[in-house]
Design a protein around this motif. Structure first.
Motif, short mmCIF file in Angstrom:
data_model
loop_
_atom_site.label_atom_id
_atom_site.label_comp_id
_atom_site.label_asym_id
_atom_site.label_seq_id
_atom_site.Cartn_x
_atom_site.Cartn_y
_atom_site.Cartn_z
N LYS A 1 0.81 -1.21 0.00
CA LYS A 1 0.00 0.00 0.00
C LYS A 1 0.85 1.26 0.00
N PHE A 2 1.93 1.24 0.76
CA PHE A 2 2.74 2.46 0.88
C PHE A 2 3.96 2.41 -0.03
N ASN A 3 3.91 1.49 -1.00
CA ASN A 3 4.95 1.46 -2.02
C ASN A 3 6.34 1.28 -1.45
N ARG A 4 6.43 0.44 -0.45
CA ARG A 4 7.73 0.10 0.13
C ARG A 4 8.31 -1.07 -0.65
N LYS A 5 9.65 -1.20 -0.65
CA LYS A 5 10.29 -2.15 -1.56
C LYS A 5 10.73 -3.47 -0.91
N LYS A 6 10.87 -3.46 0.41
CA LYS A 6 11.47 -4.64 1.06
C LYS A 6 10.88 -4.85 2.44
N VAL A 7 10.66 -6.11 2.81
CA VAL A 7 10.26 -6.43 4.18
C VAL A 7 11.34 -7.33 4.79
N THR A 8 11.86 -6.92 5.94
CA THR A 8 12.86 -7.70 6.66
C THR A 8 12.23 -8.33 7.88
N CYS A 9 12.40 -9.62 8.02
CA CYS A 9 11.89 -10.35 9.19
C CYS A 9 13.04 -10.54 10.17
N LEU A 10 12.82 -10.21 11.43
CA LEU A 10 13.84 -10.42 12.46
C LEU A 10 13.35 -11.46 13.46
N SER A 11 14.14 -12.51 13.67
CA SER A 11 13.79 -13.49 14.71
C SER A 11 15.07 -14.13 15.24
N LYS A 12 14.92 -14.97 16.23
CA LYS A 12 16.07 -15.69 16.78
C LYS A 12 15.81 -17.19 16.61
N ASP A 13 15.54 -17.57 15.37
CA ASP A 13 15.12 -18.96 15.15
C ASP A 13 16.27 -19.94 15.13
N ASN A 14 17.52 -19.44 15.17
CA ASN A 14 18.63 -20.38 15.32
C ASN A 14 18.68 -20.94 16.75
N ILE A 15 18.09 -20.24 17.70
CA ILE A 15 18.03 -20.74 19.08
C ILE A 15 16.62 -21.25 19.40
N MET A 16 15.60 -20.41 19.16
CA MET A 16 14.23 -20.84 19.46
C MET A 16 13.60 -21.37 18.19
N LYS A 17 13.94 -22.63 17.91
CA LYS A 17 13.59 -23.20 16.60
C LYS A 17 12.09 -23.39 16.44
N MET A 18 11.35 -23.60 17.52
CA MET A 18 9.91 -23.84 17.39
C MET A 18 9.13 -22.53 17.39
N THR A 19 9.34 -21.66 18.36
CA THR A 19 8.53 -20.43 18.44
C THR A 19 8.98 -19.41 17.40
N ASP A 20 10.22 -18.95 17.50
CA ASP A 20 10.71 -18.03 16.48
C ASP A 20 10.76 -18.71 15.12
N GLY A 21 11.00 -20.03 15.16
CA GLY A 21 10.97 -20.80 13.92
C GLY A 21 9.63 -20.69 13.22
N LEU A 22 8.54 -20.73 13.99
CA LEU A 22 7.19 -20.58 13.42
C LEU A 22 7.06 -19.23 12.71
N PHE A 23 7.52 -18.19 13.39
CA PHE A 23 7.42 -16.84 12.82
C PHE A 23 8.16 -16.78 11.48
N HIS A 24 9.37 -17.31 11.46
CA HIS A 24 10.18 -17.31 10.24
C HIS A 24 9.53 -18.17 9.14
N ARG A 25 9.01 -19.34 9.52
CA ARG A 25 8.37 -20.21 8.53
C ARG A 25 7.16 -19.53 7.90
N VAL A 26 6.34 -18.90 8.74
CA VAL A 26 5.17 -18.20 8.22
C VAL A 26 5.62 -17.07 7.28
N PHE A 27 6.68 -16.38 7.67
CA PHE A 27 7.23 -15.32 6.80
C PHE A 27 7.61 -15.92 5.44
N ASN A 28 8.28 -17.07 5.47
CA ASN A 28 8.69 -17.72 4.21
C ASN A 28 7.49 -18.19 3.39
N GLU A 29 6.39 -18.51 4.05
CA GLU A 29 5.18 -18.93 3.33
C GLU A 29 4.50 -17.75 2.64
#
Lengths: 487, 487
Positions: free
Chosen positions: A164-192
């Protein structure tokens, strides 16, 4: 003439009333089609006995108009008063905190003149749910809960916002290398979700490196989407290095209600002196105007405000010998913005919010996906062990327990302390006893809740103080639990 | 002649071997009284089948010498290889991560030339324990555990460190306004220990504001002590804005073993080219020399290194036309430092580590304090509710359950959804059912584990999928659990 949109307005405490007055005078002059309904929230209301700082009448107004423009309020110290913002966020499902962080150099000093980014922070989940338990004399615990719909909602919001605001990039920040299930979920959903927006670039960074890059090189970011706690931290970092804590507005967005406010506080020390800078609230009001589909008015006001900055008409907080021409009060600053309505900035890029598209973004999460097959295969039973029974002694008792499960591992603070532990001096006062239907995680069989209840009864007979349980499941055959180091 | 201290040395991967060689050549020339024992860890060892990257023989050496100087290693991608650092930290109880962050302006460009701080990060607890469970198709959870001895140990370490290294202030960072029990414990322990060091100033900041101040104004900090996750984030921020990621060393300290390393990685792309900067590992070695009580050698080396920087003898990574005189390779840089042994820097403050005091800091936590009286007063039973039974319908079933407890509140993600909920669209698929021995938290009576087991049996009869429990206790009459918003 267009029908006016009703909005709820809260004048707040401290400098709140004067900056609201200034802001509304500008909205008025710009012919924003709004019909303000004033509610009272904050200090006075707290002291009348409402521990949440908001009376029922105010709720009614917000639920009717679905839009709140709010000045900063003062929460009285002590007495169990609850943060009004937290209450509203939770009650109204304001799942997204949206905070644009822009540098206004050279008029506002910053080391990062090209910074122009937006932080989209998940607002309801993670460790901020406030679910805490003290399990033993020494051990305290906080639950970090993440849900798939919650992740889907915020990630989709970030991409819809970018579009909507004509932005070019979205960066996802998480700590999924340590919290593989919780932050991992966030990252997986981002990838989906990211591939559904092929015109918008996407990337993922680990939160520690991401925060470091934000602090040193904010120009590389555009839209950032992240979990509650991380978003809280990086929002403050970004505002601080932009140099614009006094100029930034923010939005708390839900699917029905949205709330707009300045990011600064009520500053009671300078209240009533006509010296406060109304820019933070004004920028929040600009976000609000886009939200209620009055993009032309939003652009008109933002451009006049930018021109005022450029012309060196500054309140005391951003006054500098080099770039200011006139030091003005709150009202005079508002008048200067009003005078410039219709003008465009020369140094800054003029705002040009697109008209014609309805502005509200609704995101419900809960993407259709096949329900996975969930199978109960074991349980983690946590005990308080104040007398420091050794891991071996405890294991000896527990391996004798009959039933459909067997003791697989003992851990403490996530570390294996039995069998074959290499830990030199384990912490023994809070032990997790993991029982599985099979030692081998590849041949786990289904058990029943009754099996677990029987196990708990055996713990009681042994005189063990069970402080909590976490059942172990597989989902479509995949383990729904982390393994202990060395399990 | 002094007896040499045995130390374990790991040459690591990538640029590891060449920077270790350079570092040891300097230690040798400075007559450090060390007896290196070389172990093999890292990539080769992983690929031999050790998933932890370290063979038994290496463990033996570390446990014998109790000191490890370690070059960066490469963890192979995929294949379930575990971080060697995490394994060592956990197995050896390396509870403190100590990272000095110093600016070396003008020789190393930074916007913060006066920055000189030390981050003391808790290394074993918090969300990094890696205890995660998937409770439902949609809900994932991570446990954040904090223990009183763990907090005591790290806070005391920070003050002892400040005392030993003549630092003036210790700043505690936490988020105890939101996580009142877990982060609250950390802050309370800080408040208990700080007054025992009257010559050292102390302060507490909320982590978001603290990180923002660190990013914008690092000069205001001296020693920082904080929780695991926060420490991870701010360590990266501090290193980045100091401009010295390639120059900084860090220590992982336990009560028996300590490990010293550079903060950078193994940089395989430039390996074997004699261009890597050995300064990070060298600075780690200086920390090690202080730790093994060879402060004079530590000062000798640090001063020669500072003089080399000042003389403009720089490796490529910090080479600049303005401040460098000669671009040198790894070996030549080491030779330049050796040449300057005995010289002192003119621009920088010379190092002068105090001799005569044994350098190791041991902190065990577990301060003596009265054991509090713990009373079981209820339980939180969490259920998976995939069919979205409404809160009222669920409550109707649960209020009928007999026993010593009664249903007090239903919550979801920490929000009250029964009774009298004002939540518009609650999340219903993961519900916490709170049972207490009395609705009034002021008149809670003791119940037994058997009472809870009976309750769980009733849940089973109702066909509810209990995914976890958290028992509710009072400690000396104080509630050991957070109340739901509005409970």
């Amino acid at each position: 003439m267009a029908i006016k949109t009703p909005i709820t307005v809260a004048y707040g405490d401290g400098i709140g009333p004067e900056i609201m007055q200034a802001t509304l005078s500008i909205l008025n002059a710009a012919q924003a089609q709004i019909e303000p309904e004033v509610i009272e929230v904050g200090e006075k209301v707290y002291l009348q006995g409402y521990t949440s700082g908001i009376p029922d009448k105010a709720w009614d107004s917000i639920k009717r108009t679905k839009v709140l423009l709010k000045s900063p309020i003062t929460t009285p110290q002590g007495g169990g008063y609850k943060s009004l913002n937290v209450t509203m966020r939770k009650t109204l499902g304001l799942f997204a905190n949206v905070r644009p962080c822009v540098a206004y150099a050279p008029y506002v000093p910053t080391k990062h003149p090209d910074m122009d980014l937006v932080i989209v922070r998940e607002n309801e989940e993670g460790t901020y749910s406030g679910i805490e338990h003290r399990s033993t004399d020494e051990v305290y615990q906080c639950l970090k809960l993440m849900t798939r719909p919650g992740c889907e909602r915020i990630v989709r919001y970030a991409f819809e916002y970018a579009k909507k605001f004509n932005r070019k990039k979205v960066t996802c920040l998480s700590k999924d290398n340590i919290m593989k299930m919780t932050d991992g979920l966030f990252h997986r959903v981002f990838n989906e979700i990211a591939p559904q927006y092929p015109d918008i670039k996407n990337e993922h960074l680990i939160i520690d490196i991401g925060t470091a890059l934000l602090a040193s090189n904010p120009e590389r970011f555009d839209v950032i989407v992240t979990l509650n706690l991380y978003g809280d931290i990086i929002s403050d970092v970004a505002a601080q290095i932009a140099g614009s804590v006094g100029l930034a507005g923010s939005a708390n967005i839900g699917n029905t209600v949205a709330m707009f406010e300045a990011i600064h506080g009520s500053a009671p020390d300078i209240a009533g002196k006509n010296i406060a800078n109304p820019s933070g609230l004004l920028n929040a009001a600009v976000q609000m105007l886009v939200h209620i589909n009055q993009p032309e008015v939003a652009s008109l006001i933002e451009n006049a405000w930018l021109k005022t900055l450029e012309d060196g008409i500054h309140t005391g907080d951003i006054y500098s010998a080099e770039y200011s021409k006139q030091k003005v009060g709150t009202q005079e600053f508002a008048a200067a913005v009003v005078e410039r309505l219709g003008q465009k900035p020369l140094h800054f890029k003029p705002a040009n919010y697109k008209s014609g598209t309805y502005a509200k973004i609704e995101c419900y999460g809960g993407e259709p996906h096949a329900q996975s097959k969930k199978v109960l295969v074991g349980t983690d039973i946590f005990i308080d062990n104040p007398t420091d029974i050794s891991a071996n002694e405890l294991a000896e008792k527990l391996t004798k327990l009959g039933g459909t499960t067997e003791l697989v591992v003992l851990t403490s603070r996530g570390l294996k302390i039995w069998p074959n532990s290499s830990i030199e001096t384990p912490y023994l006062r809070h032990i997790c006893c993991r029982f599985q239907s099979s030692k081998d995680v590849k041949s786990l069989k289904e058990i029943s809740h009754n099996d677990i209840n029987k196990l708990l009864a055996q713990f009681e007979q042994l005189g063990l103080d069970v402080v909590k349980t976490e059942n172990l499941y597989t989902f479509d055959g995949e383990l729904g639990f982390s393994l202990a180091q060395g399990q």
